[in-house]
Write an enzyme that holds these catalytic residues in place. Structure first.
Site, short mmCIF file in Angstrom:
data_model
loop_
_atom_site.label_atom_id
_atom_site.label_comp_id
_atom_site.label_asym_id
_atom_site.label_seq_id
_atom_site.Cartn_x
_atom_site.Cartn_y
_atom_site.Cartn_z
N TYR A 1 12.59 9.27 8.43
CA TYR A 1 11.22 9.68 8.75
C TYR A 1 11.06 9.71 10.28
O TYR A 1 11.59 8.84 10.97
CB TYR A 1 10.25 8.69 8.10
CG TYR A 1 8.82 8.93 8.41
CD1 TYR A 1 8.14 10.00 7.84
CD2 TYR A 1 8.12 8.09 9.28
CE1 TYR A 1 6.81 10.23 8.12
CE2 TYR A 1 6.79 8.31 9.56
CZ TYR A 1 6.13 9.38 8.99
OH TYR A 1 4.81 9.61 9.27
N LYS B 1 1.46 7.20 0.62
CA LYS B 1 1.92 8.43 -0.05
C LYS B 1 1.77 8.30 -1.57
O LYS B 1 0.67 8.20 -2.06
CB LYS B 1 3.36 8.71 0.37
CG LYS B 1 3.62 8.59 1.87
CD LYS B 1 2.91 9.65 2.69
CE LYS B 1 3.00 9.40 4.19
NZ LYS B 1 4.33 9.17 4.72
N ARG C 1 -5.86 -12.50 7.72
CA ARG C 1 -4.71 -11.89 8.41
C ARG C 1 -3.41 -12.29 7.71
O ARG C 1 -2.44 -11.55 7.70
CB ARG C 1 -4.67 -12.27 9.90
CG ARG C 1 -3.38 -11.88 10.58
CD ARG C 1 -3.50 -11.63 12.09
NE ARG C 1 -4.20 -12.68 12.79
CZ ARG C 1 -3.68 -13.89 13.07
NH1 ARG C 1 -2.44 -14.19 12.72
NH2 ARG C 1 -4.39 -14.79 13.71
N ASP D 1 14.16 2.77 2.50
CA ASP D 1 12.82 3.36 2.45
C ASP D 1 12.75 4.19 1.16
O ASP D 1 13.39 5.23 1.04
CB ASP D 1 12.57 4.22 3.69
CG ASP D 1 11.17 4.84 3.73
OD1 ASP D 1 10.56 5.02 2.66
OD2 ASP D 1 10.69 5.15 4.84
C1 PLP Z 1 4.81 8.58 5.74
C2 PLP Z 1 6.12 7.91 5.73
C3 PLP Z 1 6.33 6.74 6.47
C4 PLP Z 1 5.25 6.15 7.35
O1 PLP Z 1 4.16 5.70 6.61
P1 PLP Z 1 2.66 5.58 7.21
O2 PLP Z 1 1.92 4.94 6.10
O3 PLP Z 1 2.20 6.95 7.56
O4 PLP Z 1 2.77 4.72 8.43
C5 PLP Z 1 7.57 6.15 6.39
N1 PLP Z 1 8.56 6.65 5.63
C6 PLP Z 1 8.40 7.79 4.93
C7 PLP Z 1 9.54 8.31 4.12
C8 PLP Z 1 7.19 8.45 4.94
O5 PLP Z 1 7.04 9.59 4.24
#
Ligand code: PLP
Length: 420
Positions: free
Chosen positions: A123, A220, A70, A195
């Protein structure tokens, strides 16, 4: 446990190695067993020690080793190290998903009475943290218009602990000036978080532009194959350590098998992003000139509101674009199933092209009014360019557009027959 002392992953990289070399080699090395050239997937939950004194030292972070998965795990560590070296930061830690990375970061840095300034079109999940969950803890949340840098600077100047940015944004690919806004944040002592999911470290390194912490949904582009969820943050050691501590207790840990899949995907990161940058540019130009397309959002287009800022801070404009059709939402519903080379799904950043309406993908958590408030047309199509041949993708988009007026007409008749 302190993570930095544990940061013993041996990498053959040189400081001067470029991004494609980093994508392949960064982080690889330390845990290879019996001559294996690939990182093992260590599924072990705990790690045994014969020497109780040494075990105690590891547990206190004074000696190198792992205690319990963890907290840290060898496979996960290699993944963190690869992202760290691509983002050129001091320390990195990982999470089960991108949303876990975002929520763990925000809940570490904020507390009752503190203030965060961000933008209206983060997001969708992040937006829910801001509008639904942080207010429950009396955190003051101010969400500004994404394109109004001055308004953001004014809000920041009133004082805040966190300035949270996302660029390019989802799905209208708006651009925020990281260097300019980071400066505004630092003037009031705020931690500046970016982000960087859409840009990836290949196209943009927020830390070198002045940000304190960069966040990725590794699900992604980093993983790139739509087969593993994950999140990661990179930044200064003390800051990452604080968020790591929150995560080790709250338990949103990245699974070692997912870490392996993400690592494997990342070896081709630079190749994929280079192709996706190039193809997205060609596709954006094609769509812009098509009479059935009303709007195209892509930072590489000279007509994009922040094309200059994108050019200044990015190495490439990215693989994400969005567009709207004449005929709005109804046309979108007809159009998307006509695409041959696209998954219609709520994902992005994969080797396959993925398309979907913004209202079902990035903004499924939002009401129609909330979408209108941030200027997202109801029928907007989010298009994540894969690594297919750009000419094939353009031909596919075109054949579907060519069918559109006819289809729309037929459908309208059907509807009216059904209704009458
Ligand atoms: C998909 C996404 C997230 C969230 O990510 P997950 O892995 O689905 O929890 C956050 N920020 C952006 C810009 C995203 O495209």
């Amino acid at each position: 446990m302190r993570i930095h002392e544990n940061n013993n992953v041996n990498t053959p990289l040189h400081e001067s190695d470029r991004m494609s070399t980093r994508s392949v080699w960064a982080g690889e090395g330390e845990y290879l067993v019996q001559g294996a050239t690939q990182t093992p997937v260590v599924h072990s939950v705990s790690y045994g020690y014969d020497d109780l004194n040494y075990w105690h030292e590891v547990a206190q972070g004074k000696a190198f080793g792992h205690i319990y998965s963890r907290n840290t795990n060898p496979t996960v560590k290699v993944f963190e190290e690869k992202v760290r070296l691509l983002e050129k930061g001091e320390a990195a830690t990982s999470f089960s998903t991108g949303m876990a990375a975002i929520s763990n970061t925000l809940f570490t840095l904020l507390a009752p009475g503190k203030r965060v300034v961000s933008i209206k079109d983060t997001y969708g999940g992040t937006n829910k943290i801001f509008t639904e969950f942080l207010p429950q803890f009396n955190v003051d949340v101010t969400l500004c218009d994404t394109t109004d840098y001055e308004a953001i600077e004014k809000e920041v100047a009133k004082g805040c602990q966190v300035l949270y940015l996302e660029t390019p944004t989802n799905p209208t690919v708006k651009i925020m000036d990281i260097a300019r806004l980071a400066q505004a944040g630092h003037e009031v002592g705020a931690t500046v978080v970016v982000d960087n999911t859409f840009a990836t470290p290949i196209n943009q390194n927020p830390l070198t532009l002045g940000a304190d912490l960069v966040i990725h949904s590794a699900t992604k582009f980093l993983g790139g194959h739509a087969d593993a969820l994950g999140g990661v943050i990179v930044g200064g050691e003390a800051l990452v350590e604080r968020v790591y501590h929150y995560r080790e207790i709250n338990g949103a840990t990245l699974d070692p098998h997912a870490a392996y899949l993400l690592l494997r995907g990342m070896k081709t990161l630079q190749l994929r992003i280079e192709r996706q940058n190039e193809s997205a540019m060609k596709i954006a130009r094609f769509l812009k000139d098509h009479p059935s397309v009303t709007d195209v959002y892509y930072p590489g287009l000279e007509t994009h509101i922040h094309h200059d800022v994108a050019t200044k801070q990015m190495n490439g404009y990215g693989g994400m674009l969005s567009f709207a059709l004449k005929g709005g939402l109804e046309a979108t519903k007809q159009y998307l199933p006509l695409l041959r080379l696209a998954h219609l799904a709520a994902n992005l950043g994969a080797v396959e092209t993925v398309a979907g309406p913004a209202r079902t993908t990035s903004h499924v958590e939002c009401t129609r009014e909330e979408m209108q408030a941030v200027g997202i047309p109801e029928g907007l199509i989010r298009y994540s360019v894969g690594i297919e041949d750009a000419e094939d993708l353009i031909a596919d988009l075109k054949q579907a557009l060519d069918q559109l007026p006819l289809q729309l007409k037929e459908k309208t008749n059907e509807t009216s027959v059904a209704e009458s």
